[in-house]
Scaffold this active site. Structure first.
Site, PDB file in Angstrom:
ATOM      1  N   LYS A 110       0.847  -1.202   0.000  1.00  0.00           N
ATOM      2  CA  LYS A 110       0.000   0.000   0.000  1.00  0.00           C
ATOM      3  C   LYS A 110       0.882   1.252   0.000  1.00  0.00           C
ATOM      4  O   LYS A 110       1.958   1.263   0.625  1.00  0.00           O
ATOM      5  CB  LYS A 110      -0.884  -0.051   1.252  1.00  0.00           C
ATOM      6  CG  LYS A 110      -1.962   1.018   1.364  1.00  0.00           C
ATOM      7  CD  LYS A 110      -2.818   0.746   2.611  1.00  0.00           C
ATOM      8  CE  LYS A 110      -3.921   1.743   2.825  1.00  0.00           C
ATOM      9  NZ  LYS A 110      -4.748   1.396   4.017  1.00  0.00           N
ATOM     10  N   SER A 191      -9.610   1.167   3.208  1.00  0.00           N
ATOM     11  CA  SER A 191      -8.806   2.062   2.392  1.00  0.00           C
ATOM     12  C   SER A 191      -7.693   1.358   1.620  1.00  0.00           C
ATOM     13  O   SER A 191      -7.073   1.976   0.764  1.00  0.00           O
ATOM     14  CB  SER A 191      -8.193   3.143   3.275  1.00  0.00           C
ATOM     15  OG  SER A 191      -7.231   2.582   4.158  1.00  0.00           O
ATOM     16  N   SER A 215      -9.916  -1.260   7.038  1.00  0.00           N
ATOM     17  CA  SER A 215      -9.229  -0.959   5.779  1.00  0.00           C
ATOM     18  C   SER A 215      -8.530  -2.148   5.120  1.00  0.00           C
ATOM     19  O   SER A 215      -8.148  -2.058   3.949  1.00  0.00           O
ATOM     20  CB  SER A 215      -8.205   0.162   5.984  1.00  0.00           C
ATOM     21  OG  SER A 215      -8.864   1.403   6.009  1.00  0.00           O
TER      22      SER A 215
END
Ligand SMILES: *[C@@H]1O[C@H](CO)[C@@H](O)[C@H](O)[C@H]1NC(C)=O
Ligand SMILES: *[C@@H]1O[C@H](CO)[C@@H](O)[C@H](O)[C@H]1NC(C)=O
Ligand SMILES: *[C@@H]1O[C@H](CO)[C@@H](O)[C@H](O)[C@H]1NC(C)=O
Ligand SMILES: *[C@@H]1O[C@H](CO)[C@@H](O)[C@H](O)[C@H]1NC(C)=O
Ligand SMILES: *[C@@H]1O[C@H](CO)[C@@H](O)[C@H](O)[C@H]1NC(C)=O
Ligand SMILES: *[C@@H]1O[C@H](CO)[C@@H](O)[C@H](O)[C@H]1NC(C)=O
Ligand SMILES: *[C@@H]1O[C@H](CO)[C@@H](O)[C@H](O)[C@H]1NC(C)=O
Ligand SMILES: *[C@@H]1O[C@H](CO)[C@@H](O)[C@H](O)[C@H]1NC(C)=O
Ligand SMILES: *[C@@H]1O[C@H](CO)[C@@H](O)[C@H](O)[C@H]1NC(C)=O
Ligand SMILES: *[C@@H]1O[C@H](CO)[C@@H](O)[C@H](O)[C@H]1NC(C)=O
Ligand SMILES: *[C@@H]1O[C@H](CO)[C@@H](O)[C@H](O)[C@H]1NC(C)=O
Ligand SMILES: CC(=O)N[C@H]1CO[C@H](CO)[C@@H](O)[C@@H]1O
Length: 541
Positions: A110, A191, A215
C-alpha cells in the site's frame, strides 16, 4: 461502461474461451495456473523446477498492471528496480540459496508503507510526492529479508480514508479512482483499495494493506480475498504513514489462507522502533508457526460465538443468508456455536482517539522524513497544502476529518484523549469482543465482514476475513453518491473470524478449515476485468 472496460471484458472472455476452464494456462507447454489464481506454492514449484524465473514473473506482472491500470487505477507506482532485484534473486536461487517461501515472489504494498528506494510514499497525496525516508520501513525490510520483490505501491483511499467526509473508497489525488474487478466501476472498498484489486486479479501474488478500522477486511471482501488484520503490535508501523498509533496495523491480502499466513509469518515480530511490538507475548523465535497451524479439522471441537445483539437488523439478506449457512457448515464440521452477546452492544465510538492520535502521529512521521519537499510538519501544514493545491480536488473532496481533529485543540498526550481511549478499551474489551470471548470460553467470534471492523478496531484485536459468497448474477446495481457500484451482479462479500489479542494462529486455523470446506473463491464467479497476459507469454523471450 467505458470503451476500455468493454475491451478488457471482451479480452478476458476471449481468454476464458481459449483456456477452457478459465483458471489454467501453460508455460513451455506445461499446464500452469493462471496468475489470477496462482498460489505461493505454485510459483515456488515453477521457480524451483526452472519452468520460469522471477524475472519472467516480474515481466508478466508489470505487463498485467499496464493492461488494466488505466481502467482500474490499482497501482500508483511500479518499482523501477524490480527487474534487477528479480535477477539477483534468480542468481541466488541458481546458486542454491533461497530465503524462504517468498524468495523471488512479487508483492505490492500500500502506498503508505515507505521504501528507501526510487518509489514515493504518498498516502495518495501530492503533499508527499518527492518526499524521502531515511530507511526502509520495517515492513519493507522484512519483505526483502524474506526474498520478496516489492513490485510497486498500491493505490488507496487517500490518507487511508482519514481526510474527507465526502470522498469515495479507493480515490486518491495522486492515484485517481481505483475500482474493483468483479463489476465495472465496483466500489473497491477501502482504504487498502488498490491492494485488494491487485491481489484479486493477480497484478502480483499478494499485497500488504493497513487497517485502522476496516481498511484491510473491507477491500478484501470486495475482491473475494483472504485478509488478515493482525493484532495491533504484531506488525511494526515504523515508517508507515499513520492514522492512529493505538489502532493501526499492517497485514496481508491474498487469495488463499495459506498464502496470507506465509506472508504474516514474514512480517510479524518485534521492532525497537515501534514500542507496540513489545506487547508481542513471545520472543521472535517463538512466534507461532502460522502455516503449520493450518489444519482442515480445526473447526472440530472449536467454540465459536455469535454476538446476536450486535447484528445489524438492516443487513443485506443475501449476506445474512450466506452467513447462517456458514454457521451450519461450521456446526457440521464439529464446531460448537454459542450465543456471545456483548454487554455494550453498540459502542458509541467517537472520533476523539483517531483525531488526537492523527495530530500527534502524523507530525512524528513528517519529522522522520529525510527530504520534505514542501516543508510540511503538522496536520495544519498538510491541510493548508491540500486546501490550496489544485491537484487535491478541494473542496469537492473536503477535509472534514482533519477539521474535526484540529478542532479538538489537543493531541494524544492530553488527559481528555486518555479518558476517551480508556472508554474504547472498555467498549472493545470487557464490554465488547474480548469480554464475550472470555465469558464464553470462545476460540473466535464470527460476523459478516461488513459488520466486523469496529468491534475489533478500538482495542486492537485481530480479524481474519475470507470469501463467503457473491451477490446473485441477476442482482440490481446500486451506486453511491460518486457513482461507484455498491451492490450488483457477482459482487463478493466475506465472513470474519475475530479473536483475542495475538490469537492469529487460532483464527487462521479456523479460517483455513472453513476455506477448505467451502472453496468459495475457487467455485465462485470470476472477476470480469482481468488481464489476459500470462506467464507463458513471457517465458523464454
Ligand atoms: C554463488 O556462490 C558462490 C560460492 O558460494 C559465491 O562466491 C557467489 O558470489 C555466489 N553468486 C551469487 C550471484 O550469489
Ligand atoms: C516519485 O516522485 C518523483 C517526483 O514526482 C518522480 O520523479 C518519480 O518518478 C516517482 N517515482 C516513481 C518510482 O514513480
Ligand atoms: C509506546 O510509547 C508511547 C510514547 O512514549 C506511550 O504513550 C505508549 O504507552 C507506549 N506503548 C507501549 C505499548 O509501550
Ligand atoms: C490436524 O488436527 C488433527 C486433530 O487434532 C490431527 O490429528 C492432525 O494430525 C492434524 N493435521 C496436521 C496436518 O497437522
Ligand atoms: C442476546 O441478544 C439477543 C438479541 O438482542 C437476545 O434475543 C438474546 O436474548 C440475548 N441473549 C442473552 C443470553 O442475553
Ligand atoms: C436500520 O434502519 C432503520 C430505518 O432506516 C434506522 O432507523 C436504524 O437506525 C437502522 N439501524 C441500524 C443498526 O443501522
Ligand atoms: C458515550 O458513552 C459514554 C459513556 O457511556 C457517555 O458518557 C457519552 O455521553 C456517550 N456519548 C454519546 C455521543 O452518546
Ligand atoms: C498555505 O499554503 C499556501 C500555498 O501553498 C502558502 O503560500 C502559505 O504560505 C501556506 N500558509 C501557511 C500558514 O503555511
Ligand atoms: C463535499 O463537501 C464540500 C464541503 O462541504 C462541498 O463543497 C462539496 O460540494 C462536497 N462534494 C460532494 C460531491 O458532495
Ligand atoms: C430490480 O429493479 C427492478 C426495476 O426497478 C425491480 O422491478 C426489481 O424488483 C428489482 N429486483 C430486485 C431483486 O431488487
Ligand atoms: C478452475 O475453476 C473451476 C471453477 O471455476 C474448477 O471447477 C476447476 O477445477 C478449476 N481448474 C483448475 C485447473 O484449477
Ligand atoms: C503505474 C501506473 O500506472 N501509474 C499511474 C497511476 O495513476 C496515475 C494517475 O492517474 C498515473 O499518473 C500513473 O501513471
Amino acid at each position: 461502461m467505458t470503451r476500455l472496460a468493454r475491451l478488457l471484458i471482451a479480452a478476458s472472455a476471449a481468454w476464458l474461451g481459449f483456456a477452457g476452464i478459465g483458471n489454467c494456462s501453460t508455460v513451455k507447454g506445461v499446464p500452469f495456473p493462471s496468475l489470477t489464481e496462482v498460489t505461493i506454492d505454485d510459483l515456488e514449484e515453477g521457480l524451483s523446477r526452472g519452468l520460469f524465473t522471477s524475472v519472467d514473473l516480474v515481466r508478466a506482472y508489470l505487463a498485467r498492471i499496464e493492461q488494466v491500470n488505466p481502467l482500474l487505477r490499482a497501482v500508483n507506482e511500479v518499482n523501477p528496480d524490480a527487474l534487477d532485484i528479480a535477477a539477483e534473486l534468480d542468481a541466488m536461487r541458481a546458486n542454491g540459496t533461497t530465503l524462504g517461501p517468498l524468495h523471488g515472489i512479487p508483492i505490492l504494498i500500500k502506498d503508505n508503507i515507505a521504501t528507501a528506494d526510487k518509489m514515493n510514499n504518498t498516502a495518495g497525496s501530492f503533499a508527499l510526492v518527492g518526499a524521502k525516508v531515511p530507511h526502509d520501513s520495517t515492513m519493507a525490510v522484512k519483505l526483502r529479508e524474506a526474498g520478496a520483490i516489492i513490485l510497486g505501491k498500491a493505490n488507496l483511499s487517500q490518507w487511508a480514508n482519514y481526510r474527507s467526509s465526502n470522498s469515495s473508497s479507493g480515490w486518491s489525488a495522486y492515484g485517481g479512482q481505483a475500482t474493483g474487478a468483479y463489476y465495472p466501476n465496483e466500489d473497491p472498498g477501502g482504504s487498502s483499495s488498490g491492494s485488494g484489486v491487485a491481489a484479486s486479479i493477480g497484478l502480483c501474488l499478494a499485497t500488504l494493506g493497513t487497517e485502522t478500522s476496516g481498511s484491510i477486511i473491507s477491500p478484501s471482501q470486495k475482491g473475494s480475498l483472504v485478509g488478515i488484520k493482525p493484532t495491533v503490535g504484531l506488525t511494526s508501523r515504523y515508517l508507515v504513514i499513520p492514522i492512529s498509533s493505538h489502532q493501526d496495523t499492517i497485514g496481508p491480502m491474498a487469495r488463499t489462507v495459506k498464502d496470507a499466513a506465509i506472508i504474516l509469518q514474514a512480517i510479524a515480530g518485534h521492532d525497537p522502533r515501534d514500542n507496540y511490538t513489545s506487547t508481542i507475548p513471545w520472543e521472535d523465535s517463538k512466534i507461532p508457526d502460522y502455516v503449520s497451524a493450518l489444519n482442515v479439522s480445526s473447526l472440530s471441537g472449536a467454540r465459536i460465538g455469535i454476538p446476536y445483539n450486535t447484528l445489524n437488523p438492516n443487513a443485506s439478506t443475501v449476506e445474512m443468508t450466506a452467513f447462517w449457512s456458514a454457521i451450519d457448515t461450521m456446526k457440521s464440521a464439529g464446531a460448537t456455536v454459542v450465543g456471545a452477546n456483548f454487554t455494550v452492544p453498540s459502542p458509541n465510538t467517537t472520533s476523539i482517539v483517531l483525531g488526537a492520535d492523527f495530530v500527534s502521529d502524523l507530525a512524528v512521521y513528517l519529522d522522520s522524513l529525510s527530504h520534505n519537499p514542501y516543508n510540511l510538519h503538522t496536520l495544519e501544514d498538510i491541510r493548508n497544502f491540500t486546501q490550496n493545491s489544485s491537484l487535491e480536488f478541494f473542496p469537492d473532496r473536503d477535509t472534514a476529518r482533519w477539521d474535526g481533529a484540529l478542532e479538538l485543540g489537543y493531541n494524544n498526550s492530553d488527559i481528555r484523549f486518555w479518558e476517551e481511549y480508556q472508554r474504547n478499551l472498555y467498549w472493545g474489551g470487557e464490554g465488547g469482543l474480548l469480554g464475550a470471548i472470555e465469558r464464553n470460553d470462545l476460540d473466535a467470534v464470527v460476523l459478516p465482514t461488513s459488520q466486523a471492523a469496529a468491534k475489533a478496531a478500538i482495542q486492537g484485536a485481530p480479524i481474519v476475513t475470507l470469501p463467503l459468497g457473491y451477490y446473485p448474477a441477476t442482482w440490481n446495481v446500486t451506486r453511491n453518491a460518486r457513482g461507484l457500484v455498491q451492490q450488483g451482479p457477482n459482487i463478493p462479500f466475506g465472513i470474519s473470524f475475530l479473536g483475542g489479542m495475538f490469537e492469529e494462529e487460532k483464527l487462521l486455523a479456523l479460517a483455513y478449515a472453513f476455506e477448505q470446506r467451502t472453496l468459495v473463491r475457487k467455485k465462485g464467479p470470476r472477476p470480469v476485468i482481468v488481464p489476459n497476459l500470462e506467464l507463458g507469454d513471457f517465458v523464454g523471450f
